[in-house]
Enzyme design. Structure first.
Site, PDB file in Angstrom:
ATOM      1  N   ASP A  28       0.824  -1.187   0.128  1.00 27.92           N
ATOM      2  CA  ASP A  28      -0.049   0.012   0.055  1.00 27.92           C
ATOM      3  C   ASP A  28       0.920   1.288  -0.010  1.00 27.92           C
ATOM      4  OD1 ASP A  28      -2.307   1.791   0.267  1.00 27.92           O
ATOM      5  OD2 ASP A  28      -2.518   1.654   2.384  1.00 27.92           O
ATOM      6  N   ASP A  30      -0.567   5.307   0.751  1.00 24.81           N
ATOM      7  CA  ASP A  30      -0.918   6.044   1.876  1.00 24.81           C
ATOM      8  C   ASP A  30      -0.894   5.312   3.279  1.00 24.81           C
ATOM      9  OD1 ASP A  30      -1.364   8.602   0.383  1.00 24.81           O
ATOM     10  OD2 ASP A  30      -2.928   7.333  -0.495  1.00 24.81           O
ATOM     11  N   LYS A 221      -9.313  -2.658  -2.815  1.00 20.79           N
ATOM     12  CA  LYS A 221      -9.076  -3.590  -1.653  1.00 20.79           C
ATOM     13  C   LYS A 221     -10.275  -3.388  -0.721  1.00 20.79           C
ATOM     14  CE  LYS A 221      -5.344  -1.114  -0.790  1.00 20.79           C
ATOM     15  NZ  LYS A 221      -4.274  -0.557  -0.366  1.00 20.79           N
ATOM     16  N   ASP A 247      -1.399  -1.052   6.081  1.00 21.04           N
ATOM     17  CA  ASP A 247      -1.775  -0.272   7.509  1.00 21.04           C
ATOM     18  C   ASP A 247      -3.138  -0.142   7.943  1.00 21.04           C
ATOM     19  OD1 ASP A 247      -2.225   1.579   5.573  1.00 21.04           O
ATOM     20  OD2 ASP A 247      -2.603   3.141   6.841  1.00 21.04           O
TER      21      ASP A 247
END
Length: 310
Positions: A28, A30, A221, A247
């Site tokens: 990922d 961000d 996702k 995250d």
């Protein structure tokens, strides 16, 4: 019950086993390597280090508000060299899906300009984004948001101009059961920094879903469409030798589980590892408070290996 390995507490033997367990890295962006383009200390260098170790890299993001070329430019400015095909966005996944189902009609798209351009570049015909809603002219406004038979798909993603007119028009079009309903990012929040977030596209998309009575085909996702796109386009030979870094529990970790990948959870987003460990589908295999912390551990591991070699 499997437990999550905290890599900051792992032995050198465990770290070597970790590094040897994967050939492909899918990460990922961000909350993992940056916050809205501002690098998280050490994270970008760690991703580059994985490339130096001959790990095949892909960046998987629900953020299609910038083009893949712009992603590459921003990454190169921060020392990470990637090609456009290594950037996986919701716009790319949706374009791939529409081609797969042989969609050749017109789509109404609520999304950012780069997202719309990705669809246009794929040959998808888009309804004009401006609905000519006129404040103070009720008749013109109502006419503007009525269903149009030419629209055969409603596609929604993050858009800063996600207003009443677009909501009303999308809901009206979706009254016809032959109209496809497709969603990109449905994140509830956009991460701007540690403990800093703003409203994401999810709650607005939920309005369309609720009042149209339709459930969208999800393409971000965690979705089967995005999974199939990655497995097909990234030449994945062995899912168990892929590491997914993220995250979030309900987007990244669930997606990693859906794909059958190994999962590394970083603590630089809004979720915490204790919550992620509560269910099997969100439980990570590995945890690190920040991705940048891995760099000195791996350097130490390789220094030890070189000394042993001598």
């Amino acid at each position: 019950m499997p437990t999550t390995t905290n890599l900051t507490q792992a032995s050198m033997e465990e770290m070597q086993h970790f590094l040897n367990s994967f050939d492909v890295v899918l990460s990922d962006c961000d909350g993992v390597i940056w916050y809205q383009g501002k690098p998280i200390p050490g994270a970008m260098a760690m991703i580059r280090r994985l490339q130096e170790l001959q790990k095949r890299l892909y960046l998987v993001t629900n953020n299609s508000t910038i083009s893949t070329d712009r992603y590459c430019e921003k990454l190169r400015l921060n020392g990470l060299d990637v090609e456009p095909e290594q950037i996986i966005t919701t716009a790319k996944a949706i374009s791939w899906y529409l081609k797969k189902i042989n969609f050749t009609d017109e789509a109404f798209v609520v999304a950012s300009p780069p997202f719309r351009q990705t669809l246009i570049d794929s040959g998808i015909k888009l309804t004009p984004g401006n609905l000519n809603v006129v404040e103070g002219d009720a008749l013109a406004t109502i006419k503007a948001v009525q269903d149009r038979p030419s629209v055969k798909a409603v596609i929604v993603d993050f858009c800063v101009h996600f207003d009443w007119g677009k909501l009303a028009f999308a809901i009206n079009c979706l009254k016809r059961k032959d109209v496809l309903y497709i969603s990109g990012a449905q994140d509830e929040w956009v991460i701007c920094g540690l403990d800093n977030k703003v409203l994401g596209p999810g709650p607005l998309i939920n309005i369309i879903t609720k009042y149209s009575g339709r459930a969208p085909t999800e393409c971000a996702k965690p979705s089967e469409v995005l999974r199939d796109y990655i497995l097909n386009e990234c030449d994945v030979k062995d899912r168990k030798r892929c590491l997914f870094i993220g995250d979030t529990m309900n987007y990244d970790m669930k997606f990693g589980t859906m794909c059958g990948f190994r999962k590394l959870f970083v603590g630089t987003g809004v979720d915490n590892v204790e919550d992620a460990e509560q269910t099997e589908e969100t439980r990570p295999d590995f945890y690190i408070p920040s991705l940048g912390l891995l760099h000195p551990i791996i350097d130490l591991l390789h220094n030890d290996s070189e000394e042993d070699g001598h």
